[in-house]
Write a protein that holds these residues in place. Sequence first.
Motif, PDB file in Angstrom:
ATOM      1  N   SER A 277       0.820  -1.211   0.000  1.00 24.06           N
ATOM      2  CA  SER A 277       0.000   0.000   0.000  1.00 24.06           C
ATOM      3  C   SER A 277       0.855   1.262   0.000  1.00 24.06           C
ATOM      4  CB  SER A 277      -0.934   0.013   1.210  1.00 24.06           C
ATOM      5  OG  SER A 277      -0.188   0.037   2.417  1.00 24.06           O
ATOM      6  N   ALA A 278       2.157   1.129   0.257  1.00 21.35           N
ATOM      7  CA  ALA A 278       3.055   2.279   0.264  1.00 21.35           C
ATOM      8  C   ALA A 278       4.217   2.042  -0.690  1.00 21.35           C
ATOM      9  CB  ALA A 278       3.564   2.553   1.673  1.00 21.35           C
ATOM     10  N   SER A 279       3.925   1.407  -1.808  1.00 21.34           N
ATOM     11  CA  SER A 279       4.964   1.125  -2.804  1.00 21.34           C
ATOM     12  C   SER A 279       4.318   0.787  -4.137  1.00 21.34           C
ATOM     13  CB  SER A 279       5.848  -0.043  -2.344  1.00 21.34           C
ATOM     14  OG  SER A 279       5.067  -1.228  -2.207  1.00 21.34           O
ATOM     15  N   TRP A 280       5.087   0.886  -5.184  1.00 21.28           N
ATOM     16  CA  TRP A 280       4.645   0.443  -6.501  1.00 21.28           C
ATOM     17  C   TRP A 280       5.863   0.102  -7.331  1.00 21.28           C
ATOM     18  CZ3 TRP A 280       6.658   3.815 -10.132  1.00 21.28           C
ATOM     19  CH2 TRP A 280       6.868   5.146  -9.755  1.00 21.28           C
ATOM     20  N   GLN A 281       5.651  -0.629  -8.403  1.00 18.24           N
ATOM     21  CA  GLN A 281       6.741  -0.996  -9.295  1.00 18.24           C
ATOM     22  C   GLN A 281       6.274  -0.965 -10.740  1.00 18.24           C
ATOM     23  OE1 GLN A 281       7.694  -5.371  -9.463  1.00 18.24           O
ATOM     24  NE2 GLN A 281       6.501  -5.409  -7.549  1.00 18.24           N
ATOM     25  N   ILE A 282       7.197  -0.617 -11.630  1.00 18.90           N
ATOM     26  CA  ILE A 282       6.926  -0.685 -13.059  1.00 18.90           C
ATOM     27  C   ILE A 282       8.122  -1.353 -13.737  1.00 18.90           C
ATOM     28  CG2 ILE A 282       5.470   1.378 -13.058  1.00 18.90           C
ATOM     29  CD1 ILE A 282       7.792   2.859 -14.470  1.00 18.90           C
ATOM     30  N   ALA A 283       7.908  -1.783 -14.979  1.00 21.08           N
ATOM     31  CA  ALA A 283       8.970  -2.442 -15.744  1.00 21.08           C
ATOM     32  C   ALA A 283       9.026  -1.833 -17.146  1.00 21.08           C
ATOM     33  CB  ALA A 283       8.698  -3.939 -15.834  1.00 21.08           C
ATOM     34  N   SER A 284      10.207  -1.825 -17.707  1.00 24.27           N
ATOM     35  CA  SER A 284      10.370  -1.486 -19.119  1.00 24.27           C
ATOM     36  C   SER A 284      11.286  -2.544 -19.739  1.00 24.27           C
ATOM     37  CB  SER A 284      10.954  -0.083 -19.308  1.00 24.27           C
ATOM     38  OG  SER A 284      12.356  -0.071 -19.117  1.00 24.27           O
ATOM     39  N   SER A 285      11.240  -2.650 -21.039  1.00 23.04           N
ATOM     40  CA  SER A 285      12.063  -3.664 -21.703  1.00 23.04           C
ATOM     41  C   SER A 285      12.346  -3.234 -23.139  1.00 23.04           C
ATOM     42  CB  SER A 285      11.350  -5.020 -21.709  1.00 23.04           C
ATOM     43  OG  SER A 285      10.147  -4.944 -22.454  1.00 23.04           O
ATOM     44  N   LEU A 286      13.285  -3.921 -23.738  1.00 20.45           N
ATOM     45  CA  LEU A 286      13.484  -3.778 -25.176  1.00 20.45           C
ATOM     46  C   LEU A 286      13.809  -5.132 -25.740  1.00 20.45           C
ATOM     47  CD1 LEU A 286      16.722  -3.835 -26.208  1.00 20.45           C
ATOM     48  CD2 LEU A 286      16.746  -1.674 -25.006  1.00 20.45           C
ATOM     49  N   ILE A 287      13.331  -5.377 -26.938  1.00 12.68           N
ATOM     50  CA  ILE A 287      13.559  -6.648 -27.646  1.00 12.68           C
ATOM     51  C   ILE A 287      14.350  -6.305 -28.904  1.00 12.68           C
ATOM     52  CG2 ILE A 287      12.483  -8.592 -28.835  1.00 12.68           C
ATOM     53  CD1 ILE A 287      10.055  -8.167 -26.998  1.00 12.68           C
TER      54      ILE A 287
END
Length: 288
Positions: A277-287
């Motif tokens: 509830s006091a955090s978040w995450q995201i991801a990025s990538s390349l192919i």
Amino acid sequence: MLKKLVLLLLVMLLSVSTFNCIYASEVQTDSSPFYEEKGQVIFDSVKLTNENGRIEIQKSTNIEQSQKLSQKLDDPDIQDILSKYMGEGKTPVAIGWTKVYLKDSKDPNNKTGVVPMTIEDVERLSGNIANPNAASGTPTVKGNFTLYTLVGYDNYDPTALYAESIGKWNGGQYGSNGPANDNDDFMTITWPNGYVLTSSTIFGDCSGPYKKDEAYSSVVWGFGEESGEIILASNGRNDSSSGTRKWVSKYVHTWAETVPSFNFSLTDVGITLTNSSASWQIASSLIY
């Protein structure tokens, strides 16, 4: 169709706000709970040049890629990233990104942090909901955060590959310390299956960086975040990889005490947080 409409409305809405450049996403995912703009550009068909501090396309063998890249080269963040990278004697191969727009949020202990907006938030901003829930309210945009994944090679040794995870906080409006607080953020990068991670470091707008964990092709760093740019730079060696390859970056933002656990696989780093509830995450990538 709704997501395309929402995307268009967001572009129209935010392009007249405090942001310099907004680009339509090449990919809008269904798996993320957040509204995300994703995409990537591959540089293998173009030759870039640094003309008086600005990156330009010198020549191209692929018109479609050249047109996409020309649009992205109007983005000051892309200009800044590529200019620094090429200034270090490196040639970029490809760059991928995930961009989120931020709003204020409070955890159960009433501590405030910034979190990515959802598609529903975007609809509220655009007035696309006929009877919005008054309790939810209309979010106020608190800048944005973009996570880039950049891959390239050393001009003096093309077999020496580099990969960077780059996190950029933009837009201000965070307060005197930006998104910073007493709780650490985390950044990861994972090389494709068949590569071995040979070294890594982290630098930029952060304090007290430390290597949290490491595996054959992945690494996790922790640090005290600050408003600005943070870079996780890494080197890798191809042991047995061939064909299409995928690099993955992840960023975890926390604003209260959180104990993360990391689970390594051949192609990714799984992240579990005790105080979601006091955090978040995201991801990025390349192919590539």
